[in-house]
Write an enzyme that holds these catalytic residues in place. Structure first.
Site, PDB file in Angstrom:
ATOM      1  N   ASP A  15       0.829  -1.216   0.000  1.00  0.00           N
ATOM      2  CA  ASP A  15       0.000   0.000   0.000  1.00  0.00           C
ATOM      3  C   ASP A  15       0.858   1.259   0.000  1.00  0.00           C
ATOM      4  O   ASP A  15       0.647   2.186   0.783  1.00  0.00           O
ATOM      5  CB  ASP A  15      -0.933   0.014   1.214  1.00  0.00           C
ATOM      6  CG  ASP A  15      -1.728  -1.272   1.360  1.00  0.00           C
ATOM      7  OD1 ASP A  15      -1.993  -1.675   2.508  1.00  0.00           O
ATOM      8  OD2 ASP A  15      -2.044  -1.895   0.337  1.00  0.00           O
ATOM      9  N   GLU A 170     -11.006   0.394  -4.026  1.00  0.00           N
ATOM     10  CA  GLU A 170     -10.326   0.914  -2.821  1.00  0.00           C
ATOM     11  C   GLU A 170      -9.054   1.650  -3.229  1.00  0.00           C
ATOM     12  O   GLU A 170      -8.828   1.870  -4.421  1.00  0.00           O
ATOM     13  CB  GLU A 170      -9.986  -0.248  -1.883  1.00  0.00           C
ATOM     14  CG  GLU A 170      -9.219  -1.364  -2.544  1.00  0.00           C
ATOM     15  CD  GLU A 170      -9.260  -2.667  -1.758  1.00  0.00           C
ATOM     16  OE1 GLU A 170      -9.931  -2.760  -0.715  1.00  0.00           O
ATOM     17  OE2 GLU A 170      -8.601  -3.618  -2.195  1.00  0.00           O
TER      18      GLU A 170
HETATM   19  C1  6LW Z   1      -5.828  -1.975   2.254  1.00  0.00           C
HETATM   20  C2  6LW Z   1      -6.706  -2.142   1.067  1.00  0.00           C
HETATM   21  C3  6LW Z   1      -6.501  -3.567   0.768  1.00  0.00           C
HETATM   22  O1  6LW Z   1      -6.299  -1.022   3.134  1.00  0.00           O
HETATM   23  O2  6LW Z   1      -6.044  -4.253   1.824  1.00  0.00           O
HETATM   24  O3  6LW Z   1      -6.839  -5.442  -0.392  1.00  0.00           O
HETATM   25  C4  6LW Z   1      -5.871  -3.348   2.886  1.00  0.00           C
HETATM   26  N1  6LW Z   1      -6.719  -4.107  -0.334  1.00  0.00           N
HETATM   27  O4  6LW Z   1      -6.351  -1.293  -0.006  1.00  0.00           O
HETATM   28  C5  6LW Z   1      -4.620  -3.671   3.643  1.00  0.00           C
HETATM   29  O5  6LW Z   1      -3.517  -3.711   2.762  1.00  0.00           O
END
Ligand code: 6LW
Length: 492
Positions: A15, A170
């Site tokens: 991330d 996301e």
């Molecule tokens: C993060 C989100 C995700 O906040 O996992 O799978 C979470 N995507 O973007 C933790 O890395």
């Protein structure tokens, strides 16, 4: 000819969020149940990164009480505006969304400002021409934010949420580039279906028109050696060219492939066509950058614990009170006091560093005369291998899901003992499958190694254990007080 080697930040550094301040670049990553949290790195060339600290390095900033493995600190966003760094991040284990700021990215960072009205994870910050701050979160929703008070302004509203059929929109990031506002997101989930998509519009709150070429980056359905590519951030290079940092994984050991280092940070070149970004491949080797590369300052191979404070690369589970973890009792030794928990729990006194190489050799000199403790490769509390020392004996212990086994034991001479773990990628052991093998044993005073056990590394992979982190190799105290004279992490 020099090349850019990916990942630019190996080991579990997922991330990534990046910002540029003049000739300097800063990058942060998620840190989950580990304390201190949110490692922050500096670079001048986008390729070599030096850790300059951890943003959340005080208990007042980071409460992880009760955090489960892969709970705690999810994806941060790092931005710089008017001489101040802003970091917004979600602590899913209690604090929710918080904002911290600093004038020096190496810290100290402020105490957190709670953001009770910001809904969801993966918060992003962007400012429009009149200084209004727009906070965009997974989902994808957006709300204006008063950064002084942490109060939201108006109600959150849904904005572009990516490809209609794709799950998990996301990791949003909002940018003003040229005449457009761009909203870039991850979608498809952080596993093999991961992807990056983008849309653009006339204003920070849209309406947004999806890029006809979406997803602009994905490796799903390919045999590319880098998989799960997604969760990206954009930045301009020293020559004002465009680049993307993103997460990816390197599965090993044949089909289906097991990745053991977690989600790592990769770099990819970006060009523009018709007002849309075109993302180059985040290959393991990229053509050399047109600007000079500046080697990073990486932690010394051996830490003798001679400093009064542990370096920023050292992480513990949930917290690290000085009464349980000291480097002055006596000076030159790391003293760990057990907290009534083993590695099968999250309250164990553990101090480790991310495994950043597929092959490595880790050794430590332990004095277990006043307690039991050892050297461990940890993925989570249900997936770890360790060699544990107690007075006159060492044991190799394997925890795989519900199974816990003492795999080997051996008498050792009284006095400090060198514990050693070798991580050997399978490609170096042709007769094996799985990503690697983990060899655990002891060294005698002459450095002669006695292997006590060789364990299949696939059971310490994310494909087996799940979760969002990666392996961490470190020292722990299971009972009493245990001291470590030095810790040596050797790359091949
Ligand atoms: C993060 C989100 C995700 O906040 O996992 O799978 C979470 N995507 O973007 C933790 O890395």
């Amino acid at each position: 000819m020099s090349v850019i080697e990916n990942p630019v930040l190996s080991g579990f550094h997922p991330d990534p969020s990046i910002c540029r301040v003049g000739e300097d670049y800063y990058l942060v990553c998620s840190s989950f149940e580990y304390f201190p949290g949110v490692p922050i790195f500096h670079s001048r060339d986008l390729v070599h990164w030096t850790q300059i600290g951890n943003v959340l390095d005080r208990p007042e900033q980071l409460r992880l009480d009760g955090a489960r493995s892969s709970g705690g600190i999810y994806a941060p966003t790092l931005r710089h505006r008017a001489g101040r760094f802003h970091l917004i991040v979600t602590n899913v284990s209690g604090q929710g969304n918080i904002l911290v700021t600093a004038t020096d990215p190496a810290g100290p960072w402020s105490d957190p400002i709670p953001l009770p009205g910001v809904p969801g994870i993966d918060p992003d910050l962007a400012w429009d021409e009149d200084g209004t701050c727009w906070c965009t979160v997974a989902g994808v929703k957006q709300v204006r934010l008063d950064l002084e008070t942490g109060q939201t302004i108006g109600e959150p509203r849904a904005v572009w949420s990516g490809t209609p059929a794709a799950k998990a929109p996301e990791a949003p990031h909002l940018y003003r580039i040229g005449e457009y506002w761009y909203l870039m997101i991850a979608e498809g989930g952080t596993e093999r279906g991961h992807a990056v998509s983008i849309a653009r519009g006339p204003a920070p709150d849209g309406p947004f028109e999806p890029c006809p070429a979406n997803p602009i980056l994905t490796h799903r359905g390919t045999d590319h050696p880098v998989q799960n590519t997604g969760h990206a951030d954009l930045v301009q290079g020293p020559d004002d060219s465009w680049w993307m940092v993103l997460l990816g994984v390197r599965p090993g050991g044949g089909t289906p492939g097991w990745h053991v280092l977690g989600r790592e940070t990769f770099l990819a070149p970006v060009t523009w066509a018709d007002g849309w970004p075109v993302v180059g491949e985040p290959a393991l080797e990229l053509p050399a950058s047109p600007w000079p590369l500046q080697p990073p300052v990486v932690p010394a191979r051996r830490d003798d614990f001679d400093d009064s404070r542990l370096g920023p690369q050292w992480i513990s589970l949930r917290d690290r009170p000085e009464e349980d973890c000291a480097t002055k009792e006596p000076p030159g030794w790391l003293t760990l006091r057990a907290r009534g928990a083993s590695l099968d729990g999250l309250d164990v006194m553990f101090v480790g560093r991310r495994q950043q190489d597929r092959a490595c050799r880790v050794r430590t000199l332990i004095d277990a005369s006043q307690g039991d403790g050892g050297l461990a490769v940890r993925l989570d509390e249900q997936h770890h291998y360790e060699i544990e020392a107690r007075a006159g004996e060492v044991q190799v212990i394997a925890r795989i899901g519900p199974l816990r086994s003492v795999v080997a034991s051996s008498a050792v001479p009284s006095g400090p003992t060198v514990l050693r773990i070798d991580v050997v990628p399978t490609e170096q052991i042709t007769s094996r499958t799985g990503p690697d093998h983990i060899v655990l044993g002891v060294e005698d005073p002459d450095g002669v190694f006695t292997s006590l056990a060789e364990l299949d590394g696939r059971y310490l992979s994310t494909e087996v254990a799940g979760g969002f982190t990666g392996r961490v190799i470190g020292m722990y105290a299971a009972t009493g007080t245990v001291r470590f004279d030095w810790f040596d992490y050797e790359r091949p």
